[in-house]
Write a protein that holds these residues in place. Structure first.
Motif, mmCIF file in Angstrom:
data_model
loop_
_atom_site.group_PDB
_atom_site.id
_atom_site.type_symbol
_atom_site.label_atom_id
_atom_site.label_comp_id
_atom_site.label_asym_id
_atom_site.label_seq_id
_atom_site.Cartn_x
_atom_site.Cartn_y
_atom_site.Cartn_z
ATOM 1 N N ILE A 214 -2.838 97.686 22.418
ATOM 2 C CA ILE A 214 -2.943 98.061 21.008
ATOM 3 C C ILE A 214 -2.036 97.111 20.239
ATOM 4 C CG2 ILE A 214 -2.623 99.938 19.336
ATOM 5 C CD1 ILE A 214 -2.856 101.844 21.860
ATOM 6 N N LYS A 215 -2.462 96.685 19.040
ATOM 7 C CA LYS A 215 -1.751 95.620 18.314
ATOM 8 C C LYS A 215 -1.303 96.098 16.929
ATOM 9 C CE LYS A 215 -1.797 91.620 19.244
ATOM 10 N NZ LYS A 215 -0.840 90.695 19.875
ATOM 11 N N PRO A 216 -0.246 96.910 16.838
ATOM 12 C CA PRO A 216 0.256 97.277 15.511
ATOM 13 C C PRO A 216 1.074 96.147 14.899
ATOM 14 C CG PRO A 216 1.568 98.347 17.208
ATOM 15 C CD PRO A 216 0.507 97.554 17.914
ATOM 16 N N GLY A 217 0.588 95.583 13.810
ATOM 17 C CA GLY A 217 1.324 94.541 13.112
ATOM 18 C C GLY A 217 1.591 93.305 13.941
ATOM 19 N N GLY A 218 0.701 93.000 14.899
ATOM 20 C CA GLY A 218 0.863 91.807 15.706
ATOM 21 C C GLY A 218 1.677 91.994 16.969
ATOM 22 N N GLU A 219 2.258 93.181 17.181
ATOM 23 C CA GLU A 219 3.026 93.445 18.395
ATOM 24 C C GLU A 219 2.085 93.924 19.502
ATOM 25 O OE1 GLU A 219 6.779 92.519 16.656
ATOM 26 O OE2 GLU A 219 6.005 92.630 18.697
ATOM 27 N N ASN A 220 2.466 93.682 20.743
ATOM 28 C CA ASN A 220 1.696 94.172 21.884
ATOM 29 C C ASN A 220 2.244 95.523 22.332
ATOM 30 O OD1 ASN A 220 -0.249 92.110 22.488
ATOM 31 N ND2 ASN A 220 1.460 90.804 23.069
ATOM 32 N N VAL A 221 1.373 96.523 22.357
ATOM 33 C CA VAL A 221 1.747 97.845 22.853
ATOM 34 C C VAL A 221 0.817 98.195 24.002
ATOM 35 C CG1 VAL A 221 1.918 100.299 22.322
ATOM 36 C CG2 VAL A 221 2.624 98.614 20.621
ATOM 37 N N SER A 222 1.386 98.384 25.180
ATOM 38 C CA SER A 222 0.607 98.782 26.341
ATOM 39 C C SER A 222 0.302 100.273 26.252
ATOM 40 C CB SER A 222 1.388 98.485 27.620
ATOM 41 O OG SER A 222 0.813 99.161 28.721
ATOM 42 N N GLU A 227 1.493 106.138 27.546
ATOM 43 C CA GLU A 227 1.001 107.287 28.307
ATOM 44 C C GLU A 227 2.033 107.766 29.323
ATOM 45 O OE1 GLU A 227 -3.657 105.868 27.890
ATOM 46 O OE2 GLU A 227 -2.575 105.539 29.761
ATOM 47 N N ARG A 228 2.731 106.834 29.963
ATOM 48 C CA ARG A 228 3.756 107.233 30.943
ATOM 49 C C ARG A 228 4.882 108.015 30.280
ATOM 50 N NH1 ARG A 228 2.707 102.044 33.122
ATOM 51 N NH2 ARG A 228 4.455 101.138 31.958
ATOM 52 N N VAL A 229 5.264 107.624 29.083
ATOM 53 C CA VAL A 229 6.324 108.336 28.380
ATOM 54 C C VAL A 229 5.864 109.743 28.002
ATOM 55 C CG1 VAL A 229 7.685 108.395 26.247
ATOM 56 C CG2 VAL A 229 7.461 106.253 27.529
ATOM 57 N N ILE A 230 4.656 109.856 27.494
ATOM 58 C CA ILE A 230 4.145 111.171 27.084
ATOM 59 C C ILE A 230 3.956 112.077 28.295
ATOM 60 C CG2 ILE A 230 2.182 112.374 26.024
ATOM 61 C CD1 ILE A 230 1.882 109.995 24.142
ATOM 62 N N HIS A 272 9.839 112.923 21.125
ATOM 63 C CA HIS A 272 10.126 112.530 22.510
ATOM 64 C C HIS A 272 9.885 111.035 22.701
ATOM 65 C CE1 HIS A 272 9.987 112.589 26.918
ATOM 66 N NE2 HIS A 272 8.781 112.036 26.846
ATOM 67 N N CYS A 273 8.762 110.555 22.192
ATOM 68 C CA CYS A 273 8.453 109.125 22.296
ATOM 69 C C CYS A 273 9.467 108.291 21.519
ATOM 70 C CB CYS A 273 7.048 108.848 21.768
ATOM 71 S SG CYS A 273 5.727 109.546 22.780
ATOM 72 N N ALA A 274 9.816 108.747 20.325
ATOM 73 C CA ALA A 274 10.740 107.995 19.471
ATOM 74 C C ALA A 274 12.116 107.853 20.114
ATOM 75 C CB ALA A 274 10.857 108.670 18.108
ATOM 76 N N SER A 275 12.485 108.796 20.961
ATOM 77 C CA SER A 275 13.796 108.734 21.612
ATOM 78 C C SER A 275 13.816 107.761 22.784
ATOM 79 C CB SER A 275 14.199 110.131 22.116
ATOM 80 O OG SER A 275 13.384 110.543 23.198
ATOM 81 N N LEU A 276 12.647 107.321 23.213
ATOM 82 C CA LEU A 276 12.564 106.498 24.426
ATOM 83 C C LEU A 276 11.910 105.136 24.213
ATOM 84 C CD1 LEU A 276 11.397 109.307 26.898
ATOM 85 C CD2 LEU A 276 13.678 108.286 26.757
ATOM 86 N N MET A 277 11.313 104.903 23.026
ATOM 87 C CA MET A 277 10.529 103.693 22.833
ATOM 88 C C MET A 277 10.849 103.044 21.491
ATOM 89 S SD MET A 277 6.817 105.180 24.008
ATOM 90 C CE MET A 277 6.199 103.597 24.571
ATOM 91 N N VAL A 282 5.530 104.051 19.131
ATOM 92 C CA VAL A 282 5.433 105.511 19.011
ATOM 93 C C VAL A 282 4.089 105.889 18.379
ATOM 94 C CG1 VAL A 282 6.422 107.556 17.931
ATOM 95 C CG2 VAL A 282 7.920 105.757 18.825
ATOM 96 N N PRO A 283 3.349 106.832 18.986
ATOM 97 C CA PRO A 283 2.067 107.244 18.394
ATOM 98 C C PRO A 283 2.239 107.774 16.981
ATOM 99 C CG PRO A 283 2.307 108.111 20.622
ATOM 100 C CD PRO A 283 3.629 107.526 20.246
ATOM 101 N N ARG A 284 1.348 107.362 16.092
ATOM 102 C CA ARG A 284 1.384 107.857 14.712
ATOM 103 C C ARG A 284 0.804 109.259 14.616
ATOM 104 N NH1 ARG A 284 3.451 103.499 15.305
ATOM 105 N NH2 ARG A 284 3.754 101.934 13.659
ATOM 106 N N GLU A 285 -0.064 109.597 15.562
ATOM 107 C CA GLU A 285 -0.663 110.935 15.623
ATOM 108 C C GLU A 285 -0.756 111.356 17.082
ATOM 109 O OE1 GLU A 285 -4.099 109.504 12.620
ATOM 110 O OE2 GLU A 285 -4.350 111.550 13.388
ATOM 111 N N VAL A 286 -0.664 112.661 17.311
ATOM 112 C CA VAL A 286 -0.953 113.237 18.628
ATOM 113 C C VAL A 286 -1.986 114.335 18.419
ATOM 114 C CG1 VAL A 286 -0.035 114.393 20.663
ATOM 115 C CG2 VAL A 286 1.369 112.706 19.479
ATOM 116 N N ILE A 287 -3.095 114.210 19.103
ATOM 117 C CA ILE A 287 -4.230 115.111 18.906
ATOM 118 C C ILE A 287 -4.472 115.897 20.192
ATOM 119 C CG2 ILE A 287 -6.709 115.211 18.398
ATOM 120 C CD1 ILE A 287 -6.290 112.458 16.955
ATOM 121 N N GLU A 288 -4.561 117.206 20.072
ATOM 122 C CA GLU A 288 -4.794 118.044 21.256
ATOM 123 C C GLU A 288 -6.276 118.087 21.600
ATOM 124 O OE1 GLU A 288 -3.875 122.196 20.902
ATOM 125 O OE2 GLU A 288 -3.493 122.396 23.068
ATOM 126 N N VAL A 289 -6.581 117.959 22.878
ATOM 127 C CA VAL A 289 -7.953 118.096 23.368
ATOM 128 C C VAL A 289 -7.963 119.106 24.509
ATOM 129 C CG1 VAL A 289 -8.638 115.754 22.698
ATOM 130 C CG2 VAL A 289 -7.697 116.171 24.978
#
Length: 321
Positions: A214-222, A227-230, A272-277, A282-289
């Motif tokens: 995923i490429k937010p603002g030109g950065e590489n996000v795996s 997913e491992r953090v979540i 949780h993500c913000a404390s580790l990444m 950090v995901p902008r949204e988290v959607i329950e499925v």
């Protein structure tokens, strides 16, 4: 870009990033321009420093230009001293920067950290349809080709995985021989995970990404890293992270989460993500499925999840950042 000691080069590339450590530091050492680097990026800093120092050249991420163009204090005359600039982003954004900020040609590149940042680059002599839509020609001493149908070719208009060979390619991933062997084949070609094509003049055109990035603002996000953090959050049974189109950043990470035996709390997962990444991961949204679109082999169909957000990738910034 024909940078010389007569230029005043303004850079908002972060120093931790190959764009800052190479395109800023080595540019100053190699071509001897005066280099202006703000301590931290902000549109206000750009608006203040470019006219203060009479900057003639500029580099920055696509999202930065988009923020500046949308800022209430933006005025074209702020950029009147610029004669050349570099940016990623969509063809629409590069054309808009050129016309709004008065820069005749917006150069762009194709490259990766593994290839020292730059593999191809546009020339200031390129016509508009080339510098708007292509990533330019390969740098001296390096080869670029596409791998398609089991062969590596430089034939025009053949779409395939972009592969790179030459002095700029890394020796390998630190302490990870398996990943190195997967990325660099026996003939020395580095496999980028991106799809592209070459034209008859050797200009490279980026088409799409193969890797789950995923490429937010030109950065590489795996996506796998997020997913491992979540997955470390209590009660998460399954998670899939995809890119959502975003007007300012091109793409932003969004997480789909299925809980098991615990209440769903989107804000707690984000915290949780913000404390580790890093913040851009950090995901902008988290959607329950409660159920997933799956292949017959049981793999989550991320394409269908991403499809819920529409087919765009950010009107201006695009995936390239």
């Amino acid at each position: 870009m024909k940078i010389s000691e007569d230029d005043v080069y303004f850079s908002t590339q972060p120093m931790y990033h190959v764009g800052g450590s190479v395109a800023t530091t080595l540019m100053a050492l190699g071509a001897s321009p005066t280099m202006i680097v703000p301590e931290r990026y902000s549109p206000e800093a750009v608006f203040r420093l470019i006219p203060k120092y009479g900057c003639t050249a500029r580099t920055g991420q696509a999202a930065m230009y988009a923020m500046e163009l949308a800022h209430p204090d933006y005025r074209p005359e702020i950029f009147s001293t610029l004669t050349k600039a570099w940016s990623g982003g969509t063809p629409e954004l590069r054309r808009t920067i050129s016309r709004e900020m008065g820069v005749p040609v917006m150069t762009t590149i194709y490259g990766l950290t593994e290839t020292a940042g730059t593999t191809t680059i546009n020339s200031l002599d390129d016509p508009e349809d080339v510098w708007v839509y292509s990533c330019g020609k390969v740098i001296p001493g390096v080869e670029v080709a596409v791998a398609a149908d089991g062969r590596v070719t430089t034939a025009p208009d053949v779409a395939g995985e972009i592969v790179i060979r030459g002095w700029s390619v890394m020796l390998g991933y630190f302490a990870n021989q398996a990943a190195t062997e997967e990325a660099i084949d026996a003939d020395g070609w580095f496999h980028t995970g991106d799809i592209g094509r070459l034209d008859s003049d050797g200009n490279l055109y980026f088409v799409d990404r193969i890797k789950d990035m995923i490429k937010p603002g030109g950065e590489n996000v795996s996506a796998a890293e997020v997913e491992r953090v979540i997955q470390g959050f209590p009660g998460v049974a399954e998670v899939a992270v995809v890119g959502k189109p975003d007007e300012r950043l091109g793409q932003v990470p969004v997480a789909f989460v299925q809980m098991a035996g615990a209440p769903f709390d989107a804000s707690a997962i984000i915290a949780h993500c913000a404390s580790l990444m890093a913040s851009f991961k950090v995901p902008r949204e988290v959607i329950e499925v409660t159920s997933w679109p799956m292949t017959e082999s049981g793999k989550i169909l991320k394409r269908e999840l991403a499809g819920r957000f529409g087919s765009g990738t950010g009107r201006l910034v695009g995936q390239g950042g």
